[in-house]
Design a protein around this motif. Structure first.
Motif, PDB file in Angstrom:
ATOM      1  N   VAL A  60      41.042  66.649  21.029  1.00 42.78           N
ATOM      2  CA  VAL A  60      42.335  66.305  21.606  1.00 42.78           C
ATOM      3  C   VAL A  60      42.124  65.438  22.846  1.00 42.78           C
ATOM      4  O   VAL A  60      41.097  65.520  23.514  1.00 42.78           O
ATOM      5  CB  VAL A  60      43.144  67.570  21.974  1.00 42.78           C
ATOM      6  N   HIS A  61      43.135  64.628  23.157  1.00 46.72           N
ATOM      7  CA  HIS A  61      43.076  63.763  24.341  1.00 46.72           C
ATOM      8  C   HIS A  61      43.034  64.622  25.607  1.00 46.72           C
ATOM      9  O   HIS A  61      43.787  65.574  25.744  1.00 46.72           O
ATOM     10  CB  HIS A  61      44.302  62.852  24.371  1.00 46.72           C
ATOM     11  N   THR A  62      42.146  64.258  26.527  1.00 43.89           N
ATOM     12  CA  THR A  62      42.086  64.973  27.797  1.00 43.89           C
ATOM     13  C   THR A  62      42.244  64.042  28.995  1.00 43.89           C
ATOM     14  O   THR A  62      42.799  64.433  30.010  1.00 43.89           O
ATOM     15  CB  THR A  62      40.793  65.800  27.935  1.00 43.89           C
ATOM     16  N   CYS A  63      41.772  62.810  28.898  1.00 45.45           N
ATOM     17  CA  CYS A  63      41.829  61.862  30.016  1.00 45.45           C
ATOM     18  C   CYS A  63      41.693  60.445  29.495  1.00 45.45           C
ATOM     19  O   CYS A  63      41.365  60.232  28.326  1.00 45.45           O
ATOM     20  CB  CYS A  63      40.675  62.114  30.990  1.00 45.45           C
ATOM     21  N   GLY A  64      41.871  59.511  30.380  1.00 40.06           N
ATOM     22  CA  GLY A  64      41.639  58.116  30.057  1.00 40.06           C
ATOM     23  C   GLY A  64      40.353  57.637  30.697  1.00 40.06           C
ATOM     24  O   GLY A  64      39.756  58.325  31.527  1.00 40.06           O
ATOM     25  N   GLY A  65      39.922  56.474  30.292  1.00 36.84           N
ATOM     26  CA  GLY A  65      38.727  55.867  30.860  1.00 36.84           C
ATOM     27  C   GLY A  65      38.802  54.364  30.688  1.00 36.84           C
ATOM     28  O   GLY A  65      39.746  53.840  30.089  1.00 36.84           O
ATOM     29  N   ALA A  66      37.802  53.682  31.220  1.00 35.11           N
ATOM     30  CA  ALA A  66      37.733  52.227  31.120  1.00 35.11           C
ATOM     31  C   ALA A  66      36.362  51.815  30.607  1.00 35.11           C
ATOM     32  O   ALA A  66      35.339  52.362  31.034  1.00 35.11           O
ATOM     33  CB  ALA A  66      37.992  51.590  32.480  1.00 35.11           C
ATOM     34  N   ILE A  67      36.351  50.861  29.697  1.00 37.33           N
ATOM     35  CA  ILE A  67      35.093  50.365  29.136  1.00 37.33           C
ATOM     36  C   ILE A  67      34.372  49.529  30.188  1.00 37.33           C
ATOM     37  O   ILE A  67      34.948  48.606  30.765  1.00 37.33           O
ATOM     38  CB  ILE A  67      35.356  49.508  27.884  1.00 37.33           C
ATOM     39  N   ILE A  68      33.110  49.870  30.431  1.00 40.02           N
ATOM     40  CA  ILE A  68      32.262  49.078  31.319  1.00 40.02           C
ATOM     41  C   ILE A  68      31.439  48.100  30.488  1.00 40.02           C
ATOM     42  O   ILE A  68      31.330  46.930  30.801  1.00 40.02           O
ATOM     43  CB  ILE A  68      31.326  49.978  32.144  1.00 40.02           C
ATOM     44  N   ASP A  69      30.826  48.604  29.432  1.00 40.24           N
ATOM     45  CA  ASP A  69      30.112  47.766  28.470  1.00 40.24           C
ATOM     46  C   ASP A  69      30.159  48.477  27.121  1.00 40.24           C
ATOM     47  O   ASP A  69      30.843  49.492  26.978  1.00 40.24           O
ATOM     48  CB  ASP A  69      28.681  47.453  28.928  1.00 40.24           C
TER      49      ASP A  69
END
Length: 139
Positions: A60-69
């Motif tokens: 299940v979804h818990t948080c968001g993130g951002a792609i670094i590479d």
């Protein structure tokens, strides 16, 4: 790995004072306030961090993130802190507007939390997730 270590150090320095004055205890349970819906094509670098909290294969979804590479994701330390020694219970979904389907899903194989992260104040609330050998690719 030297580049990842350098990037991690740089990110920790950049994020150190950013959220120091926010009262996270009051807002941690809330959703984004005054936000707006966005399609993944508008924010292709955003991912959904998924967790299998009961170790039953139900992520299940818990948080968001951002792609670094292609194999690294930036997220908040509070998202993974309680399970920092269990990377196998996390996955990342990229390339989808939805957190339950679409896009690409990759296993998390390693996690690094800022060494001075303070759970009580959310100071230095930053972490890196390293993904399985299959890189995230643009589709």
């Amino acid at each position: 790995m030297a580049i990842s270590s350098l990037l991690l150090s740089l990110l920790f320095c950049l994020f150190h004072p950013v959220f120091a004055n926010l009262d996270y205890a009051k807002i941690a349970h809330r959703k984004i306030q005054n936000g707006q819906a966005a399609d993944i094509t508008d924010v292709p670098y955003i991912v959904s961090i998924l967790i299998d909290p009961n170790d039953d294969g139900n992520f299940v979804h818990t948080c968001g993130g951002a792609i670094i590479d292609a194999n690294s994701i930036l997220t908040a330390a509070h998202c993974i802190n309680d399970r920092k020694h269990q990377p196998g219970i996390f996955k990342v979904r990229a390339g989808s507007t939805f957190n339950k389907n679409g896009g690409q899903v990759r296993d998390v194989i390693k996690m690094i939390i800022h060494p001075n992260y303070q759970r009580s104040t959310f100071d230095k609330d930053i972490a890196l997730l390293f993904l399985s050998s299959l890189p995230l690719i643009k589709t």
